[in-house]
Design a protein around this motif. Structure first.
Motif, mmCIF file in Angstrom:
data_model
loop_
_atom_site.group_PDB
_atom_site.id
_atom_site.type_symbol
_atom_site.label_atom_id
_atom_site.label_comp_id
_atom_site.label_asym_id
_atom_site.label_seq_id
_atom_site.Cartn_x
_atom_site.Cartn_y
_atom_site.Cartn_z
ATOM 1 N N ASP B 85 -7.526 17.880 -68.849
ATOM 2 C CA ASP B 85 -8.835 17.220 -68.764
ATOM 3 C C ASP B 85 -8.861 16.209 -67.622
ATOM 4 O O ASP B 85 -9.817 16.145 -66.847
ATOM 5 C CB ASP B 85 -9.129 16.494 -70.089
ATOM 6 C CG ASP B 85 -9.890 17.367 -71.077
ATOM 7 O OD1 ASP B 85 -10.765 18.146 -70.635
ATOM 8 O OD2 ASP B 85 -9.606 17.275 -72.286
ATOM 9 N N HIS B 86 -7.815 15.425 -67.539
ATOM 10 C CA HIS B 86 -7.745 14.408 -66.500
ATOM 11 C C HIS B 86 -7.792 15.026 -65.101
ATOM 12 O O HIS B 86 -8.548 14.592 -64.231
ATOM 13 C CB HIS B 86 -6.466 13.582 -66.663
ATOM 14 C CG HIS B 86 -6.207 12.663 -65.528
ATOM 15 N ND1 HIS B 86 -6.780 11.414 -65.426
ATOM 16 C CD2 HIS B 86 -5.452 12.820 -64.415
ATOM 17 C CE1 HIS B 86 -6.384 10.837 -64.309
ATOM 18 N NE2 HIS B 86 -5.567 11.663 -63.679
ATOM 19 N N PHE B 87 -6.987 16.056 -64.882
ATOM 20 C CA PHE B 87 -6.905 16.631 -63.525
ATOM 21 C C PHE B 87 -8.238 17.252 -63.107
ATOM 22 O O PHE B 87 -8.678 17.112 -61.967
ATOM 23 C CB PHE B 87 -5.789 17.668 -63.451
ATOM 24 C CG PHE B 87 -4.400 17.072 -63.474
ATOM 25 C CD1 PHE B 87 -4.087 15.980 -62.668
ATOM 26 C CD2 PHE B 87 -3.402 17.602 -64.282
ATOM 27 C CE1 PHE B 87 -2.798 15.426 -62.676
ATOM 28 C CE2 PHE B 87 -2.119 17.053 -64.306
ATOM 29 C CZ PHE B 87 -1.816 15.960 -63.497
ATOM 30 N N ILE B 88 -8.885 17.958 -64.031
ATOM 31 C CA ILE B 88 -10.150 18.604 -63.665
ATOM 32 C C ILE B 88 -11.212 17.568 -63.355
ATOM 33 O O ILE B 88 -12.009 17.720 -62.422
ATOM 34 C CB ILE B 88 -10.617 19.566 -64.780
ATOM 35 C CG1 ILE B 88 -9.605 20.706 -64.929
ATOM 36 C CG2 ILE B 88 -12.003 20.115 -64.479
ATOM 37 C CD1 ILE B 88 -9.916 21.657 -66.061
ATOM 38 N N SER B 89 -11.234 16.492 -64.128
ATOM 39 C CA SER B 89 -12.265 15.481 -63.878
ATOM 40 C C SER B 89 -11.956 14.646 -62.641
ATOM 41 O O SER B 89 -12.842 14.079 -62.019
ATOM 42 C CB SER B 89 -12.408 14.563 -65.096
ATOM 43 O OG SER B 89 -11.234 13.808 -65.273
ATOM 44 N N ARG B 90 -10.697 14.577 -62.276
ATOM 45 C CA ARG B 90 -10.296 13.675 -61.205
ATOM 46 C C ARG B 90 -10.241 14.336 -59.826
ATOM 47 O O ARG B 90 -10.638 13.752 -58.825
ATOM 48 C CB ARG B 90 -8.912 13.081 -61.535
ATOM 49 C CG ARG B 90 -8.380 12.115 -60.504
ATOM 50 C CD ARG B 90 -9.268 10.863 -60.393
ATOM 51 N NE ARG B 90 -9.543 10.282 -61.668
ATOM 52 C CZ ARG B 90 -8.861 9.274 -62.214
ATOM 53 N NH1 ARG B 90 -7.882 8.718 -61.544
ATOM 54 N NH2 ARG B 90 -9.181 8.800 -63.399
ATOM 55 N N CYS B 91 -9.709 15.549 -59.771
ATOM 56 C CA CYS B 91 -9.446 16.165 -58.469
ATOM 57 C C CYS B 91 -10.714 16.791 -57.921
ATOM 58 O O CYS B 91 -11.336 17.619 -58.597
ATOM 59 C CB CYS B 91 -8.349 17.223 -58.638
ATOM 60 S SG CYS B 91 -8.087 18.197 -57.148
ATOM 61 N N PRO B 92 -11.133 16.417 -56.710
ATOM 62 C CA PRO B 92 -12.408 16.902 -56.173
ATOM 63 C C PRO B 92 -12.536 18.419 -56.146
ATOM 64 O O PRO B 92 -13.598 18.966 -56.433
ATOM 65 C CB PRO B 92 -12.422 16.340 -54.739
ATOM 66 C CG PRO B 92 -11.462 15.217 -54.729
ATOM 67 C CD PRO B 92 -10.431 15.521 -55.771
ATOM 68 N N GLY B 93 -11.424 19.120 -55.819
ATOM 69 C CA GLY B 93 -11.525 20.569 -55.652
ATOM 70 C C GLY B 93 -11.248 21.384 -56.889
ATOM 71 O O GLY B 93 -11.397 22.611 -56.874
ATOM 72 N N ALA B 94 -10.830 20.732 -57.972
ATOM 73 C CA ALA B 94 -10.347 21.501 -59.123
ATOM 74 C C ALA B 94 -11.471 21.951 -60.039
ATOM 75 O O ALA B 94 -12.255 21.137 -60.516
ATOM 76 C CB ALA B 94 -9.344 20.681 -59.920
#
Lengths: 301, 301, 301, 301
Positions: B85-94
Motif C-alpha cells: 500500500d505504501h509503495f503504490i501510494s508513494r511512488c509516482p510511477g507505480a
C-alpha cells in the motif's frame, strides 16, 4: 634433488546411505552420508599407475551399502568403526582409514497427537557427525573417534556484549553492552575411548551445548564457546577434547535516525559477508594424545 | 516495425529484516527476508534513462527496515500488505507492487524444562512464505495474498506404490507396490480475502498438509498432492486455490544380490539428480478470479 | 462448491546428459542438463491414482539418454524439439510438453599453442539455455522456442550513473555520476520461427549483448537492459521478444575517511544481500503472439 | 584434572575487496575475498572475556579495505604478506596470523576486436588462491606462502583407463581401458621463498598443470595428479611442495542395450554423489620444513 610422494589418501565421498528398519509396524530410519578414505602404501598407484594394492572407491561404496544391511546401522560411530576395521584388514595397501559420517535427523509427523509410524518430516537443530580415524589392526590397532554437530544455528536477542577491546587507527567499532549474537556452530569432540553409548552421549552433549549458549552471559563469542566447551569436559568424562568453529553471524542495528525513528535494539539487518570466525579448542590436561584423531577433519586440522 | 517495452518491474530483493520484541522479559523475534518490486509507468527509466518517477530500490530497502519499527512486524501477510500500500501510494510511477516475504522459524532453547526467554535455535520443518500482489489504490485497490510453505522435507518409508503406468520401448522401470516416497515440498495457496487470522491459518494449513501426507496411501505423488490440496480446500473456506511443486526425491533400492545379500526394502541410496518434478494446482469452482495474484510467484506462474 | 484440478505437469528434471563425438581424433562434447515435463489429460493420475496414461518420468529420462545416441545432440534447440515431438506423440495423456535444456561450455586445453583433441577446461561466460514449449501434433502442432543465456556476470568500473530519482522521507541514497555497475545477467529471447541456425544465432546474440553492455553509457540498469534488448531485436529478425532479469550486484564505495584516506572510486565492497533486481521485456509490435512460449520459463512467466 | 585452552584463532572472513585502478583510461581491477585470522596470547578473551589484547574482527576488516588504497593491491601474495605483517606488529596478543585470499578473474569484453577499457565479463578456468601464514616479527619473522588454484574443472573424453585393481567380494566395477575422466581440481603449492614474481609464477604453474592433465595418458587419477605435481616441482625451483584434492566426477556410460542401441563411449550421465576423492602431495627431498605453512589451509591440513 629428488621428488617424493607425501601424504595421500583416496576414497568415496558422500555415499547417501538410507537404512529403514521395518521389522515392526513402527519403522525407524537412519539417513546418512558416508565418506571413506584409505591411506598407506599406495606409491605404485601414484608413480607407475599400478592399481594392484588399491581397493577401488567403487568397492568402498558397495561395502558401505552392503554393510548397512549385513551389519546394520546403529550409532554412526559404531557403523564407522566397523567400516574402518573392514577396509584396513581387506585392502592390501591400507595402513589406515578415515570414515566420516553425517546423520540427518527426522521427526515423526504428528497425527492426532501421536507420531506416525512411517511418515517423517525433516527437522533442524543440527547435523550429527563423526569422523573415525583408524591405524593398523590386531594388536597395533589404534581407533580414534571425533564426534560432533554442525549447522546448529543459534541466536540470542540479548545477553551479549562486546567492549574493552584494543583500538588502533583503523578502529571504528563502538563498544556495546547489548547486542545480538548469532552463529552456525560446528563443534567436534574427541572421545578417549570407544566403549561409549554413542547415541546417549551425543544427545547429552548437544543438550549441554545448547543450555550453556542460552544461560551464559556473553562478553565475547570466544568466552561463550569456552564456557560451552568447559561444561562438556566437566560433565562428560569420556570426552578428552572439544573444538569449535563459529561464524559470528553479524546482525547490525539499523540506523533509523535519518527517518526520525528510534531503534533501541529492535530492528537489525542480518549480514552475509564478511563474518567473524572464531575457532577454539579445549582439552583436559590429562587427555590421551590425539594421535591421528583429527586427520582430515574438515576445518579442524 | 517498432520495438515496444513490455512487462517490467524493479525492486530490492532479500532484505534480511530481523525484528526483536523486547518490551517484556520474554523476547519474541521475527526473522524475515523481504523482497519488493514495483510495476507501472516506468517507460522513461528504460528508454531515456530518466529516473524522476522511480522510487529507488535503496529507498524500498530503507522503508522495509523503518516500517519494521514504525508499523511493527506481525504476520508477514500484514507486513507485506502495509508495504505494498505504501509503495503504490508513494511512488509516482507505480501502479502495482509485489512484496514477497519469507519467514524463518526459531525455537526457544530448552533450559531446565522450559523455553529460554531470549535464546533460540533454528528449527526445520519448512519456511513460511507470502507473496502480496497489489494493484491500484483507494477505490481501485485490488490486493492478492498467496501464502505458503517451502523446504518442507517429507519422507515415507512405506505406504507408497507406483504401478499400472503406460509402457513403451524406452520403459525399464519396474512397477512397485512398496517404495520410499520423499519430497521437498513447496505449497502456495491463494486467499480470496484479506481479513484472515494469518498466523492461525498458516499453522492450521501446515498441520493439514503434514497429516494428509502421512495418512494417505500413495498411488503416485500426483495423487498424494491432490489429496493434500483437497483437504486444505475442504477445511479452509478462505483458501480459493492451492498449488504444489514437489520434486520426487528418488530413493533407489540398492541391488545387493552381487554380494548374496537380500534387500527387502531396507537399504536405499538417496539420489540427487535427475529427480522427478510434479506440479499441480487445485481450486474451488466458485473461486474468485486469480487476477494478478500469481504474478512473479517463483515457480508458479 | 466443487474442487477442480487445475494446471498440472510432471517430468524428469536435470538429466545430466553428456554426449561425446569421437568419430575423428578431435573429439567434440556437448554437456547438457535436460528437463522434460508433460501436460494434458492427467486427471486420473491425480484424482484416482490411475497411471494408465502416464509416461513415467523414468521413461522420459531413458528417452533423453537414448536420443542422445539415436538422434545425436546438435544445437540444444533441435534436441529439445525432437524430444518434445516424441513425448507428445508417444504419451497417451500428453497434449503438450516443455523441454528445458542448459548447456555448459568447455574450452580445449591449450598445449603448445593449439587446443588439445580431447582434453577440456570449463570456461565461464554464461550458460546457454533453451526452453521448448510444444502443444499438439500434426496439423495442430505449435512449437515455441525461447533461448537464452544465464550466469553471465558483467562488470563496469565506470560509465554508469544513477541520479534524478524520486525522493521521499525514506531516501538516503546520494545521486552519483560515476559508480560500478555489475550484474549476473539472465536473458531469454523468443524466436518466432524454428528454421534458425541455432548455434550461429546464439553466438551472435551473445556477442551483441556483451557489446552493448560495454559501450552504452548507463543512466540506470533499466536503460542498459533496454539498449541491449533493442540491439538484439534490431539486428536479429528471427527474435520476436527478449526478456531480462538482472540483479544489481551492489559494489559500495568504502568510506575510508575515518582513516584520513581518500577513496575516489577505487576501493569497493561487493555486497551479497539485499540486491536490486531489474526485470524487463521488449518485443516487436508485429511479433507473433507468445502463446504458451513462456510457460514454466523460470523467472519469466 | 584441569581444563586447558588449546589452539585458537579469530578473524574476519570473506571481505569482498574490489580494487579499481583508474589512473589511465584503461582500467584494471582486482576482485578479492580476503580472510584474516590472528593467533597468540588470547587466553583472557576466552577465559574471562577480557578483550584488551584483541584487535576486533571489525578492525581487521577496516584494515583490509584501507590497505587496498594505502598499499594498493598487486599480487595477492604481496597483499597478504603486508596485512599479516601489519596485524602481528599491531595487535597486542597476536604471535601469528593467517591471511587467505581468493582472486576472481575477469576478462575484458571484446568490442570490435579489442578488449574494452572498463567493461568486463567473468570467466572461468579456476579461482586463484593464496594462504599466508606468518609467525613473529623482526628477527623472528617466519613467513610462509601457499598459493594455488581451485574450481579448475577439467575433462578428458578419452586417454584415461582404470584396471588391474584389487578385487574382493564387494567388487562390481569392471576394469576399463577407456573412460571419461573429470575433476574439479584444487591444487596448492608451497613456496620456499618470498622473493617471487607471484603473478608470473601463478600463470606459469597453471599452464603446466593444464598441459600435464591434457597430455599424460591416465592410468588412474592418482597417477595423473602425480605427473602434474612432478612437472611443477621439476620446472619451478621456487616450489617446495604441492598438494592436490581432486574429486573424481564420475561420468557413467549409460546402458542403452534395453533399447537395442549401442553406446561405444558416446553417451554418459554425469553423476553428483557419491564421488571419488583423491588427495595427494609431493615435495622435494631437500625442501625447507613446512612449519606452519599449511595451518588452516582448507582441506589440506
Amino acid at each position: 634433488m629428488a621428488i617424493q610422494l607425501g601424504h595421500n589418501q583416496y576414497g568415496k565421498a558422500e555415499n547417501r546411505v538410507v537404512r529403514v528398519y521395518r521389522d515392526a509396524d513402527r519403522h525407524t530410519i537412519r539417513d546418512l552420508s558416508v565418506s571413506s578414505a584409505l591411506r598407506g602404501r599406495f606409491e605404485d598407484a601414484h608413480i607407475t599407475g599400478d592399481q594392484k594394492d588399491v581397493l577401488p572407491t567403487d568397492t568402498q561404496k558397495n561395502t558401505a551399502f552392503a554393510f548397512a544391511k549385513e551389519k546394520g546401522v546403529g550409532a554412526i560411530e559404531d557403523f564407522g568403526l566397523t567400516l574402518a576395521d573392514h577396509f584396513i584388514s581387506r585392502c592390501p595397501g591400507a595402513d589406515g582409514a578415515r570414515v566420516a559420517i553425517e546423520e540427518y535427523a527426522w521427526d515423526r509427523i504428528p497425527v492426532d497427537g501421536a507420531g506416525h509410524d512411517y511418515s517423517f518430516v525433516q527437522g533442524g537443530g543440527g547435523v550429527r557427525t563423526t569422523v573415525i580415524n583408524m591405524d593398523g589392526y590386531g594388536a597395533d590397532r589404534r581407533a580414534h573417534v571425533v564426534s560432533g554437530i554442525k549447522d546448529l544455528v543459534l541466536f540470542k536477542s540479548t545477553g551479549s556484549e562486546f567492549s574493552g577491546f584494543f583500538e588502533d587507527k583503523y578502529t571504528t567499532l563502538e563498544p556495546t553492552k547489548d547486542r545480538i549474537m548469532a552463529t552456525s556452530l560446528v563443534a567436534r569432540w574427541r572421545y578417549d575411548r570407544t566403549d561409549v553409548d554413542w547415541d546417549k552421549s551425543y544427545a547429552a552433549i548437544r543438550t549441554t551445548l545448547l543450555r550453556q549458549f542460552a544461560v551464559v552471559h556473553s562478553l565475547a563469542l570466544q568466552q561463550t564457546l569456552y564456557s560451552m566447551g568447559r561444561a562438556v569436559l566437566e560433565q562428560y568424562r569420556e570426552v578428552a577434547e572439544i573444538k569449535f568453529s563459529a561464524p559470528n553471524k553479524h546482525h547490525f542495528l539499523v540506523d533509523l535516525s535519518p527517518f526520525h525513528v528510534e531503534n533501541p535494539g529492535e530492528v537489525f539487518i542480518a549480514a552475509d559477508r564478511p563474518y567473524g570466525l572464531i575457532e577454539a579448542s579445549l582439552h583436559r590436561d590429562d587427555a590421551t594424545p590425539a594421535g591421528n584423531a583429527w586427520l582430515g577433519v574438515p576445518g579442524f586440522c
